[in-house]
Design an enzyme around this catalytic site. Structure first.
Site, PDB file in Angstrom:
ATOM      1  CD  GLU A   1      56.369  66.814  65.781  1.00 30.08           C
ATOM      2  OE1 GLU A   1      56.922  67.346  66.750  1.00 30.08           O
ATOM      3  OE2 GLU A   1      56.480  65.607  65.477  1.00 30.08           O
ATOM      4  N   PRO A   2      54.292  70.323  61.489  1.00 32.85           N
ATOM      5  CG  PRO A   2      53.200  72.151  60.515  1.00 32.85           C
ATOM      6  CD  PRO A   2      53.758  71.647  61.824  1.00 32.85           C
TER       7      PRO A   2
ATOM      8  CE1 TYR B   1      56.713  56.393  50.980  1.00 32.25           C
ATOM      9  CE2 TYR B   1      56.976  58.438  49.782  1.00 32.25           C
ATOM     10  CZ  TYR B   1      57.355  57.588  50.799  1.00 32.25           C
ATOM     11  OH  TYR B   1      58.369  57.969  51.643  1.00 32.25           O
TER      12      TYR B   1
ATOM     13  CE1 TYR C   1      59.029  64.239  54.502  1.00 35.44           C
ATOM     14  CE2 TYR C   1      56.812  64.872  53.864  1.00 35.44           C
ATOM     15  CZ  TYR C   1      57.765  64.664  54.831  1.00 35.44           C
ATOM     16  OH  TYR C   1      57.442  64.892  56.148  1.00 35.44           O
TER      17      TYR C   1
ATOM     18  CB  CYS D   1      68.341  50.820  34.235  1.00 33.82           C
ATOM     19  SG  CYS D   1      69.273  51.796  33.075  1.00 33.82           S
ATOM     20  CD  GLU D   2      65.042  50.101  40.127  1.00 34.04           C
ATOM     21  OE1 GLU D   2      63.895  49.824  40.556  1.00 34.04           O
ATOM     22  OE2 GLU D   2      66.035  50.202  40.831  1.00 34.04           O
TER      23      GLU D   2
HETATM   24  N1  LLP Z   1      56.944  64.764  62.995  1.00 35.30           N
HETATM   25  C1  LLP Z   1      57.466  63.526  62.908  1.00 35.30           C
HETATM   26  C2  LLP Z   1      57.920  62.873  64.126  1.00 35.30           C
HETATM   27  C3  LLP Z   1      57.543  62.877  61.676  1.00 35.30           C
HETATM   28  O1  LLP Z   1      58.047  61.643  61.606  1.00 35.30           O
HETATM   29  C4  LLP Z   1      57.079  63.533  60.512  1.00 35.30           C
HETATM   30  C5  LLP Z   1      57.160  62.879  59.192  1.00 35.30           C
HETATM   31  C6  LLP Z   1      56.568  64.844  60.644  1.00 35.30           C
HETATM   32  C7  LLP Z   1      56.504  65.417  61.905  1.00 35.30           C
HETATM   33  C8  LLP Z   1      56.077  65.629  59.469  1.00 35.30           C
HETATM   34  O2  LLP Z   1      55.020  64.997  58.849  1.00 35.30           O
HETATM   35  P1  LLP Z   1      54.236  65.775  57.674  1.00 35.30           P
HETATM   36  O3  LLP Z   1      53.602  67.011  58.291  1.00 35.30           O
HETATM   37  O4  LLP Z   1      55.216  66.153  56.672  1.00 35.30           O
HETATM   38  O5  LLP Z   1      53.227  64.827  57.179  1.00 35.30           O
HETATM   39  N2  LLP Z   1      58.407  60.618  52.637  1.00 35.30           N
HETATM   40  C9  LLP Z   1      56.974  60.531  52.851  1.00 35.30           C
HETATM   41  C10 LLP Z   1      56.540  61.228  54.126  1.00 35.30           C
HETATM   42  C11 LLP Z   1      57.248  60.700  55.371  1.00 35.30           C
HETATM   43  C12 LLP Z   1      56.890  61.428  56.637  1.00 35.30           C
HETATM   44  C13 LLP Z   1      57.789  61.028  57.757  1.00 35.30           C
HETATM   45  N3  LLP Z   1      57.555  61.695  58.993  1.00 35.30           N
HETATM   46  C14 LLP Z   1      56.262  61.072  51.607  1.00 35.30           C
HETATM   47  O6  LLP Z   1      56.914  61.478  50.653  1.00 35.30           O
HETATM   48  O7  LLP Z   1      55.026  61.066  51.544  1.00 35.30           O
END
Ligand code: LLP
Length: 414
Positions: free
Chosen positions: A269-270, A312, A367, A338-339
């Site tokens: 699930e990417p 991050y 994101y 303003c930060e």
């Molecule tokens: N499945 C679940 C249950 C998740 O919580 C997530 C991401 C994904 C799949 C997808 O993960 P990915 O393939 O995108 O790495 N906002 C952060 C990333 C938070 C990810 C949260 N969960 C950033 O900007 O780096």
């Protein structure tokens, strides 16, 4: 994603210069062909089902594109579920995850007849059974396990350690099986996990595969007919030229080695992997200034448009569209909020810039816009999708003035 031709910057067959004449900055631009080719190469290499984690970029047009390519959707809220359905993802290709599902959320998901609800706690398991009983239905569920694996990624996006809030701790499986025995309205057919985001270590993936295989066997030995094992998202994305990309071929080899004779289907699930490198954020320089010896470029995009660097300390490459000057300057690129945390990059060398010049903040397809806000009432960025020679606005946010709604302040307020 950008091709340089005759001093112009092209995304597919459209020049950035043309887009920026038609629309005010800041705006995101996505490339349809980049998303398509990334999806297809991932799908062909892994050869498993793919559920796009729409939290990475939930623009309707992007979800629609994923659906047309054959992807399912991984959703974590009723809002995302609605988006997936509206964009045309077949309900049987939708998995509903998420750590906080209310009765109402569960009822809605059951009503929509989706593939699976992934359960994140024993408490939620009982809640799903109750809602399903009330609707007089037996609902397919998966158990999201917390495999206690360190994703070796940044702390704020790690999710698979015992002390993280996600999934059911594998030490509680016996207790869960006892409770499950008496639940008549859930049908357990799947297990899943998600250890974190931005994982590059093949060893971490090997650990995930082995633990999930062992856990699937535990469930099978208990008499559950496991049809599906979901290995999560987290596939690492390259944000810097000099960094190594995730070795997908090796990942596939390890996947085959581990699951060569297992009776269930696998899936991933990417989110980030499918869209990050297919998006850029375009911003204009509003002000140039020098404070304490630091050369600042203040841009109209800021942490309200892209929060990843502030939140991050994430790295995004920045390119100046105008490279006319022979003079190179070390700039700190900061937004208008303003930060002091509103900084995209410190001390990067660019040809001398002036007010009105455009900058490209790269690899912001994941994101980016989804985490943008109206902070400082600056409004949200526009989103544009490029397809060959054409570009189209795929999200036009409301003007800030429209949501101030001064006329709705009640009289007693005075
Ligand atoms: N499945 C679940 C249950 C998740 O919580 C997530 C991401 C994904 C799949 C997808 O993960 P990915 O393939 O995108 O790495 N906002 C952060 C990333 C938070 C990810 C949260 N969960 C950033 O900007 O780096």
């Amino acid at each position: 994603m950008i091709n340089h031709i005759n001093n112009k910057h092209f995304i597919e067959g459209v020049s950035l210069e043309d887009i920026s004449q038609a629309h005010p900055t800041p705006f995101y631009v996505y490339s349809q062909s980049k998303i398509t080719s990334t999806y297809e190469s991932l799908k062909n290499t892994l050869d498993t089902e793919i559920f796009y984690a729409i939290k990475a970029n939930s623009n309707q047009a992007i979800i629609k594109l994923m659906a047309s390519l054959g992807a399912g959707a991984d959703v974590v809220s009723v809002g995302e579920l609605e988006r997936a359905i509206t964009a045309g993802v077949s309900s049987k290709k939708i998995i509903f995850e998420g750590i906080g599902k209310t009765k109402k959320d569960i009822a809605y998901a059951i009503e929509k007849n989706i593939r699976l609800i992934n359960v994140e706690s024993i408490d939620e398991l009982e809640r799903i059974d109750k809602v399903a009983l009330h609707q007089n239905i037996k609902v397919d569920i998966g158990i999201r396990l917390n495999p206690n694996i360190d994703g070796k990624t940044i702390d704020k996006i790690t999710t698979g350690k015992k002390t993280d809030k996600f999934g059911i701790d594998t030490d509680q499986l016996e207790e869960m099986f006892q409770i499950l025995k008496d639940l008549q309205n859930v049908n357990l057919i799947s297990i899943s996990c998600h250890v974190g985001s931005q994982i590059f270590s093949i060893n971490v993936f090997i650990k995930i595969f082995q633990k999930m295989k062992n856990n699937a066997q535990i469930f099978i030995d208990k008499g559950y007919s496991i049809k599906h094992v979901d290995l999560g998202g987290g596939l690492g994305v390259k944000y810097q030229e000099n960094k190594e990309a995730l070795n997908l071929k090796l990942l596939k080899e390890e996947l085959n080695k581990c699951f060569n004779d297992t009776p269930y289907k696998l899936s991933f699930e990417p989110g980030r992997y499918l869209v990050a490198n297919a998006g850029i954020l375009i911003t204009s320089v509003i002000t140039t200034k020098n404070n304490g010896g630091i050369n600042f470029l203040i841009t109209d995009a800021g942490m309200h448009s892209l929060i990843r660097p502030a939140l991050y300390q994430a790295h995004h490459e920045i390119e100046a569209v105008n490279k006319d000057s022979n003079e190179f300057i070390n700039y700190t690129i900061a937004g208008p909020i303003c930060e002091s945390s509103d900084i995209f990059a410190k001390n990067i060398g660019l040809p001398k810039q002036k007010v009105g010049n455009l900058l490209v903040i790269k690899d912001t397809g994941a994101y980016g816009k989804v985490m943008a806000s109206n902070y400082n009432s600056r409004g949200l960025p526009l989103e544009i999708l490029v397809n060959n020679e054409d570009f189209v606005v795929i999200h036009q946010p409301l003007n800030v003035k429209e949501f101030i709604a001064l006329d709705q302040i009640p009289e007693w307020f005075n």
